[in-house]
Enzyme design. Structure first.
Site, PDB file in Angstrom:
ATOM      1  N   PHE A 150      71.051  38.700  34.138  1.00  0.00           N
ATOM      2  CA  PHE A 150      69.665  38.991  34.491  1.00  0.00           C
ATOM      3  C   PHE A 150      69.739  39.624  35.876  1.00  0.00           C
ATOM      4  O   PHE A 150      70.405  39.103  36.773  1.00  0.00           O
ATOM      5  CB  PHE A 150      68.834  37.713  34.516  1.00  0.00           C
ATOM      6  CG  PHE A 150      67.384  37.951  34.829  1.00  0.00           C
ATOM      7  CD1 PHE A 150      66.547  38.484  33.868  1.00  0.00           C
ATOM      8  CD2 PHE A 150      66.855  37.667  36.079  1.00  0.00           C
ATOM      9  CE1 PHE A 150      65.203  38.732  34.150  1.00  0.00           C
ATOM     10  CE2 PHE A 150      65.521  37.903  36.371  1.00  0.00           C
ATOM     11  CZ  PHE A 150      64.695  38.436  35.396  1.00  0.00           C
TER      12      PHE A 150
ATOM     13  N   ASP B 284      74.458  29.873  36.519  1.00  0.00           N
ATOM     14  CA  ASP B 284      73.007  30.019  36.397  1.00  0.00           C
ATOM     15  C   ASP B 284      72.607  29.444  35.041  1.00  0.00           C
ATOM     16  O   ASP B 284      73.009  29.955  33.993  1.00  0.00           O
ATOM     17  CB  ASP B 284      72.640  31.506  36.505  1.00  0.00           C
ATOM     18  CG  ASP B 284      71.136  31.738  36.413  1.00  0.00           C
ATOM     19  OD1 ASP B 284      70.432  30.929  35.763  1.00  0.00           O
ATOM     20  OD2 ASP B 284      70.663  32.749  36.957  1.00  0.00           O
TER      21      ASP B 284
ATOM     22  N   TYR C 113      60.905  26.687  34.530  1.00  0.00           N
ATOM     23  CA  TYR C 113      59.705  27.072  33.775  1.00  0.00           C
ATOM     24  C   TYR C 113      59.986  27.533  32.362  1.00  0.00           C
ATOM     25  O   TYR C 113      59.054  27.925  31.666  1.00  0.00           O
ATOM     26  CB  TYR C 113      58.876  28.105  34.530  1.00  0.00           C
ATOM     27  CG  TYR C 113      59.639  29.271  35.138  1.00  0.00           C
ATOM     28  CD1 TYR C 113      60.086  30.313  34.354  1.00  0.00           C
ATOM     29  CD2 TYR C 113      59.879  29.311  36.501  1.00  0.00           C
ATOM     30  CE1 TYR C 113      60.770  31.373  34.920  1.00  0.00           C
ATOM     31  CE2 TYR C 113      60.569  30.364  37.078  1.00  0.00           C
ATOM     32  CZ  TYR C 113      61.010  31.399  36.286  1.00  0.00           C
ATOM     33  OH  TYR C 113      61.687  32.439  36.840  1.00  0.00           O
ATOM     34  N   LYS C 114      61.220  27.487  31.950  1.00  0.00           N
ATOM     35  CA  LYS C 114      61.547  27.874  30.569  1.00  0.00           C
ATOM     36  C   LYS C 114      61.602  26.608  29.703  1.00  0.00           C
ATOM     37  O   LYS C 114      60.566  26.028  29.403  1.00  0.00           O
ATOM     38  CB  LYS C 114      62.846  28.659  30.569  1.00  0.00           C
ATOM     39  CG  LYS C 114      62.774  29.944  31.417  1.00  0.00           C
ATOM     40  CD  LYS C 114      64.099  30.699  31.377  1.00  0.00           C
ATOM     41  CE  LYS C 114      64.120  31.853  32.371  1.00  0.00           C
ATOM     42  NZ  LYS C 114      63.194  32.940  32.024  1.00  0.00           N
TER      43      LYS C 114
ATOM     44  N   ARG D 105      62.898  39.449  21.835  1.00  0.00           N
ATOM     45  CA  ARG D 105      63.476  38.129  22.093  1.00  0.00           C
ATOM     46  C   ARG D 105      62.582  37.050  21.488  1.00  0.00           C
ATOM     47  O   ARG D 105      61.358  37.090  21.639  1.00  0.00           O
ATOM     48  CB  ARG D 105      63.572  37.855  23.605  1.00  0.00           C
ATOM     49  CG  ARG D 105      64.519  38.718  24.355  1.00  0.00           C
ATOM     50  CD  ARG D 105      64.850  38.117  25.726  1.00  0.00           C
ATOM     51  NE  ARG D 105      63.663  37.597  26.406  1.00  0.00           N
ATOM     52  CZ  ARG D 105      63.709  36.912  27.548  1.00  0.00           C
ATOM     53  NH1 ARG D 105      64.880  36.636  28.116  1.00  0.00           N
ATOM     54  NH2 ARG D 105      62.609  36.494  28.129  1.00  0.00           N
TER      55      ARG D 105
END
Lengths: 394, 394
Positions: free
Chosen positions: B126, B195, B220-221, B369
């Protein structure tokens, strides 16, 4: 009724900002700690409930666009801008003050360029600025030199890259001369970073007017953004293209959703963003800023000085001589919106004050701090605080 | 009823985690974007209302102690710890993922010491990790070398200081071999930073078991902490005394309220803290973590694989051949909790999917996704998503 009580009544009756108190959730405590954590603005709970329940709970991912989450850092920056004398497009909200000090100071050193390898830092600063300045110096190959703000002009030189200063001293409440110090730093060819934590929302700052380069500040004191609400970063418009961030997160990319492997900085203040913004805290802050509707900062400053003047008068009359020592300058031009009193047993005295409904705070080793937020503190509060202080020091 | 619909019904009936869906606020949308923003846990609104209305509004400054605000970063870190296989005392919550990548990578380079001047970074990362790694390299005098994770073992050498890797690739959903890559980095005498943004809460991580040095992740995922909720930093216990932060804010000081001009780092994970923690977002996250009560991560992983397996089966049966191309590995050992499909007109297709009540997301230039959060996604959702996808690509 004592003379001071009746004076307080008259001052309150004549106070044009008195009605603003209704914009906050308050009780019968005299809250003089708004210089640490501002009181809750009345509109915040409903706004936060909407952000959580509807924006997150119902719209979910769509809110990044539909609820304006993505653009919140710059939109809220533009709400803060008039309070610190900045035109729009120069402030972004996000991260903590410490992280923003790091961004600003490293960027300032990079702007200064080769041959300038010294950072000056306010020797009396709130410690975090000094710690972060030390790291910024270490990571940019600079020397760090702590100096008292009054000695900055004589300490500046050809080697000075950047100067980190506090607008108002967190401990004494002393207001430093931002226009003169900024001019002195510029005359030496260096860049200045101002920390506005203890001035923004309490007095006019005039960032644009005085040509400040970079500034940072928190939003949970006189801006009432809530506990740990995000800080902000000001980068003067004509320096934005030279702002080279040490924290170039994807939110500062020219095309954040392009998912490019190579970094290319965005234009404008957005370049100061880093990672995903903290939406709940940020939108609570946005709601908190509604209390400024129709409130000129100049009127806030006038009331702030009247409040601190009156507090000094009440302390002078009520508190036994020699029991406390004033650390805050008496001159208006040198005073922020806080009064600091040195007192040998300050920790114990503050405990007794709080037990009796007057909330200030204690800063080690011997300082009593009283913050006066003109939006919700009145003159009767001030008289009561001084009276209770007189009881608490006996 | 089609064979796949009845298969979904059977899978849902046998799903031991099915009842967990009630711990979230959901509607009839099939929400497959929990890998970007997790759904709202049902207990969060009331908790946030209490934090705002009572803790901030009534207790105000007293809440730093009385409501546990001050210790929230390490307390909530200890709540996340079991989800990523870490014993207590090694994780602090705060700042964004980008900021934590910076802390971890600079600290890793400093641990590696003189003579090691190269950072390896996942070339498929990312983007923000790559941007921040570039800054960390620049500021520590290192070279930055992007390599595919599979090529890390052959790229390691005597010069390697630190390696930054993603546990699960944000784009393809590929799960990398954390134990083997960690061992390879250690064999070369370097330090690894993982990560965990796309793995924590979706599969077992085993930080302690595999001897990971440093790790970061967002909340937050799959941890459902809310938009932009604070990230976390893991520092393995025996490395904590050598953790030399580039962001040594006052919250990481051994005596934060001592107001000392000289920096002295705290012991333990607290050393990873920086500035004042963002309380509203942080306590929303704390409430969100209640949904994990009694939920073993291993059961979540088993359901995650069953969900993605079933999605692949449904896509295979419903979607016309050649219309989408699977980017996510078929092997369980190489799959996270997301399925990525390449599709020429992915942007338009995702718009149609969302219009028809199936929410995934689009990543430029051509990726669809779909994230499968086992706590609230069921097999009927999966069948419906594949069926609507088949309609949307026609």
């Amino acid at each position: 009724m004592s003379e001071l009580k009746s004076a307080a009544g008259e001052l309150d009756a004549a106070d044009e900002l008195a009605a603003l108190r209704e914009r906050f959730v308050l009780d019968d405590v005299v809250y003089l700690d708004g210089n640490s954590l501002g009181a809750l603005p009345a509109g915040v709970p409903a706004r936060v409930a909407d952000v959580v329940g509807r924006q997150w709970g119902e719209l979910r991912i769509r809110s990044w666009e539909e609820s304006g989450w993505w653009s919140a850092p710059e939109r809220i920056g533009d709400r803060i801008a008039p309070l610190v004398g900045a035109a729009a497009g120069q402030i972004v909200v996000g991260d903590s003050t410490s992280v923003n000090v790091f961004k600003a100071l490293v960027a300032a050193v990079r702007m200064a360029g080769e041959g300038r390898d010294e950072i000056l830092v306010d020797a009396t600063t709130f410690p975090t600025d000094g710690y972060i300045a030390e790291s910024a110096a270490r990571m940019t190959g600079c020397a760090l030199r702590p100096v008292a703000p009054s000695e900055v002009p004589s300490a500046l030189g050809d080697r000075t890259a950047a100067v980190l200063l506090n607008h108002v001293d967190y401990r004494t409440g002393r207001l430093h001369d931002l226009p003169a110090l900024t001019a002195a730093v510029h005359a030496a060819g260096a860049y200045v970073v101002w920390d506005l934590c203890h001035s923004a929302g309490a007095l006019p700052v005039g960032l644009d007017e005085h040509g400040v380069d970079l500034a940072v500040g928190c939003t949970y004191k006189y801006l009432n953004g809530g506990p740990g609400s995000p800080a902000y970063l000001y980068v003067r418009r004509d320096l934005q293209n030279r702002f080279d961030s040490p924290l170039p997160g994807w939110n500062s990319h020219a095309e954040p959703f392009g998912m490019r492997p190579a970094y290319a900085p965005a234009s404008g203040a957005v370049r100061g963003r880093v990672g995903t913004p903290d939406i709940l805290s940020m939108l609570a802050l946005e709601a908190a800023l509604d209390v400024w509707e129709g409130v000129p900062v100049e009127a806030v400053r006038a009331k702030s000085l009247a409040l601190t003047d009156f507090f000094l008068r009440c302390v002078g009359e009520y508190v036994p001589d020699g029991r406390v020592e004033l650390l805050t300058p008496a001159a208006h031009a040198e005073r922020g919106s806080q009064v600091a009193l040195r007192c040998d047993d300050a920790g114990d005295v503050m405990k007794r004050l709080i037990e009796r409904g007057v909330v200030g705070d204690f800063r080690a080793p011997d300082v009593l701090r009283f913050g006066f937020t003109p939006l919700y503190v009145g003159f009767a509060d001030v008289e009561r605080a001084a009276r209770v202080l007189a009881e608490a020091v006996v």
